[in-house]
Design an enzyme around this catalytic site. Structure first.
Site, PDB file in Angstrom:
ATOM      1  N   GLY A  31       0.818  -1.207   0.000  1.00 27.65           N
ATOM      2  CA  GLY A  31       0.000   0.000   0.000  1.00 27.65           C
ATOM      3  C   GLY A  31       0.852   1.257   0.000  1.00 27.65           C
ATOM      4  O   GLY A  31       2.027   1.234  -0.345  1.00 27.65           O
ATOM      5  N   ALA A  32       0.208   2.395   0.384  1.00 24.23           N
ATOM      6  CA  ALA A  32       0.865   3.707   0.282  1.00 24.23           C
ATOM      7  C   ALA A  32       1.417   3.862  -1.133  1.00 24.23           C
ATOM      8  O   ALA A  32       2.587   4.180  -1.335  1.00 24.23           O
ATOM      9  CB  ALA A  32       1.951   3.867   1.333  1.00 24.23           C
ATOM     10  N   HIS A  37       5.010   1.944  -7.735  1.00 20.76           N
ATOM     11  CA  HIS A  37       4.009   0.876  -7.814  1.00 20.76           C
ATOM     12  C   HIS A  37       3.221   0.965  -9.130  1.00 20.76           C
ATOM     13  O   HIS A  37       2.957  -0.052  -9.785  1.00 20.76           O
ATOM     14  CB  HIS A  37       3.017   0.980  -6.653  1.00 20.76           C
ATOM     15  CG  HIS A  37       3.638   0.794  -5.304  1.00 20.76           C
ATOM     16  ND1 HIS A  37       3.598   1.769  -4.343  1.00 20.76           N
ATOM     17  CD2 HIS A  37       4.295  -0.252  -4.756  1.00 20.76           C
ATOM     18  CE1 HIS A  37       4.202   1.327  -3.253  1.00 20.76           C
ATOM     19  NE2 HIS A  37       4.638   0.112  -3.476  1.00 20.76           N
ATOM     20  N   GLN A  61       7.623  -9.181   8.263  1.00 24.73           N
ATOM     21  CA  GLN A  61       8.864  -8.619   7.744  1.00 24.73           C
ATOM     22  C   GLN A  61       9.268  -7.344   8.476  1.00 24.73           C
ATOM     23  O   GLN A  61      10.121  -6.593   7.996  1.00 24.73           O
ATOM     24  CB  GLN A  61       8.769  -8.371   6.240  1.00 24.73           C
ATOM     25  CG  GLN A  61       7.744  -7.331   5.806  1.00 24.73           C
ATOM     26  CD  GLN A  61       7.538  -7.349   4.308  1.00 24.73           C
ATOM     27  OE1 GLN A  61       6.982  -8.286   3.741  1.00 24.73           O
ATOM     28  NE2 GLN A  61       7.980  -6.297   3.631  1.00 24.73           N
ATOM     29  N   ASP A 150      14.363  -2.577  -4.690  1.00 22.78           N
ATOM     30  CA  ASP A 150      14.622  -3.640  -3.719  1.00 22.78           C
ATOM     31  C   ASP A 150      15.295  -4.794  -4.463  1.00 22.78           C
ATOM     32  O   ASP A 150      14.712  -5.872  -4.630  1.00 22.78           O
ATOM     33  CB  ASP A 150      13.317  -4.083  -3.062  1.00 22.78           C
ATOM     34  CG  ASP A 150      12.622  -2.939  -2.338  1.00 22.78           C
ATOM     35  OD1 ASP A 150      13.153  -2.483  -1.317  1.00 22.78           O
ATOM     36  OD2 ASP A 150      11.564  -2.485  -2.815  1.00 22.78           O
ATOM     37  N   GLN A 153      15.821  -8.196  -2.743  1.00 23.90           N
ATOM     38  CA  GLN A 153      14.510  -8.850  -2.636  1.00 23.90           C
ATOM     39  C   GLN A 153      14.108  -9.464  -3.974  1.00 23.90           C
ATOM     40  O   GLN A 153      13.588 -10.590  -4.014  1.00 23.90           O
ATOM     41  CB  GLN A 153      13.466  -7.828  -2.189  1.00 23.90           C
ATOM     42  CG  GLN A 153      12.038  -8.328  -2.213  1.00 23.90           C
ATOM     43  CD  GLN A 153      11.061  -7.280  -1.730  1.00 23.90           C
ATOM     44  OE1 GLN A 153      10.916  -7.067  -0.526  1.00 23.90           O
ATOM     45  NE2 GLN A 153      10.395  -6.599  -2.642  1.00 23.90           N
ATOM     46  N   SER A 185       9.795   5.942  -2.762  1.00 20.40           N
ATOM     47  CA  SER A 185       9.568   4.960  -1.701  1.00 20.40           C
ATOM     48  C   SER A 185       8.440   5.438  -0.801  1.00 20.40           C
ATOM     49  O   SER A 185       8.282   6.645  -0.583  1.00 20.40           O
ATOM     50  CB  SER A 185      10.842   4.762  -0.869  1.00 20.40           C
ATOM     51  OG  SER A 185      10.578   4.008   0.298  1.00 20.40           O
ATOM     52  N   ARG A 187       8.375   5.196   2.297  1.00 23.17           N
ATOM     53  CA  ARG A 187       8.952   5.766   3.512  1.00 23.17           C
ATOM     54  C   ARG A 187       9.498   7.186   3.314  1.00 23.17           C
ATOM     55  O   ARG A 187       9.893   7.827   4.283  1.00 23.17           O
ATOM     56  CB  ARG A 187      10.049   4.847   4.062  1.00 23.17           C
ATOM     57  CG  ARG A 187       9.516   3.578   4.722  1.00 23.17           C
ATOM     58  CD  ARG A 187      10.626   2.795   5.426  1.00 23.17           C
ATOM     59  NE  ARG A 187      10.099   1.741   6.265  1.00 23.17           N
ATOM     60  CZ  ARG A 187       9.938   0.482   5.883  1.00 23.17           C
ATOM     61  NH1 ARG A 187      10.232   0.140   4.648  1.00 23.17           N
ATOM     62  NH2 ARG A 187       9.466  -0.423   6.726  1.00 23.17           N
TER      63      ARG A 187
END
Length: 283
Positions: A31-32, A37, A61, A150, A153, A185, A187
């Site tokens: 989300g966010a 995305h 995580q 990422d 990942q 991001s 964040r």
């Protein structure tokens, strides 16, 4: 766009689409939603007949002292963006739907998880590997898209899909950046105005260091200089700034054909990660 909350509902839709011969693209998120995305969704739409986005802030995580409770959440805003993008289905389960109370299975990936974020965030990739494995099995997509921001990942997810014979192609998508180079991001909303200005130095220093190494300079010296530049620029801490092989993530001491720089830095309480292919970026 339909919003589904249960695995059973998700499987009903995907089973019908498979019977109809339609291809499915999966875009897992927490989300966010931001432009990064949305770029993944565009790729999925170009490659598949149907696109599923998922929103699930995965508690497995997050370490005990991390920002699980504070992680940005705005489902209504996210749904509006997904509708505007023309996504076919949103799967947004709660934690009790994703994990049984007595769940005791964890997907652990070795070799790729002994460095970088795995060192500074122990157990993080076990949580990622477990939830992504579940989502791939639940949705059974033809492809799943993950961003290169990422990068570690992405390699881990490719490996688990291969090792577990999950019939989905894992596709990496380029990092989306702000005008000043900062990787987009969720964040980034944590950054103060001053820290936001400082944050753009991560990409600048990555780019400068990648060029320095590509031109034949010593890797260890170049990375040490980059760490010093980051501290001088105002970053409060550095988890790592390293050159590693693009496929194995092994440290490289001499650049030949396949290398990537990885950085994880702190601005106050905000941790930023980024990476960049080693090549000459001279204009």
């Amino acid at each position: 766009m339909e919003v589904l909350r249960t695995i059973a509902e998700l499987r009903q839709h995907t089973s019908r689409w498979h019977v109809e011969g339609q291809t499915i693209g999966l875009v897992p998120t927490m989300g966010a939603l931001h432009d990064g995305h949305l770029s993944l969704i565009k790729i999925a739409q170009q490659k598949c007949n149907r696109v599923i986005a998922t929103i699930f802030v995965n508690p497995r995580q997050f370490l005990p002292d991390e920002d699980f409770e504070e992680y940005p959440r705005d489902e209504d805003r996210d749904i509006k963006k997904l509708v505007e993008m023309g996504v076919d289905l949103l799967f947004a389960p709660n934690a009790s739907e994703m994990y049984q109370p007595d769940a005791s299975t964890t997907v652990v990936i070795s070799k790729l998880t002994d460095c970088l974020c795995a060192t500074s965030r122990p157990g993080f990739f076990d949580g990622v590997g477990t939830v992504v494995t579940k989502l791939l099995i639940q949705a059974l997509p033809d492809i799943a898209i993950f961003g290169e921001k990422d990068y570690q990942q992405l390699l881990i997810i490719k490996r688990l899909a291969r090792d577990l014979d999950i019939p989905a192609q894992i596709i990496g998508a380029p990092t989306i950046r702000e005008a000043d180079g900062l990787a987009v991001s969720s964040r980034n909303v944590y950054l103060s105005q001053n820290n936001r200005e400082t944050a753009s130095n991560v990409f600048k220093i990555l780019k400068k260091t990648a060029t320095t190494i590509a031109l034949g300079n010593d890797i260890l010296v170049a990375c040490e200089e980059a760490r010093s530049e980051l501290i001088f620029a105002g970053f409060s801490g550095i988890d790592y700034f390293e050159a590693r092989h693009s496929k194995t993530l092994e440290l490289i001491e001499k650049f030949e054909t396949s290398g990537r720089l990885f950085a994880a830095v702190w601005l106050g309480s905000t941790r930023l990660i980024d990476n960049l292919e080693i090549k000459d970026y001279t204009d």
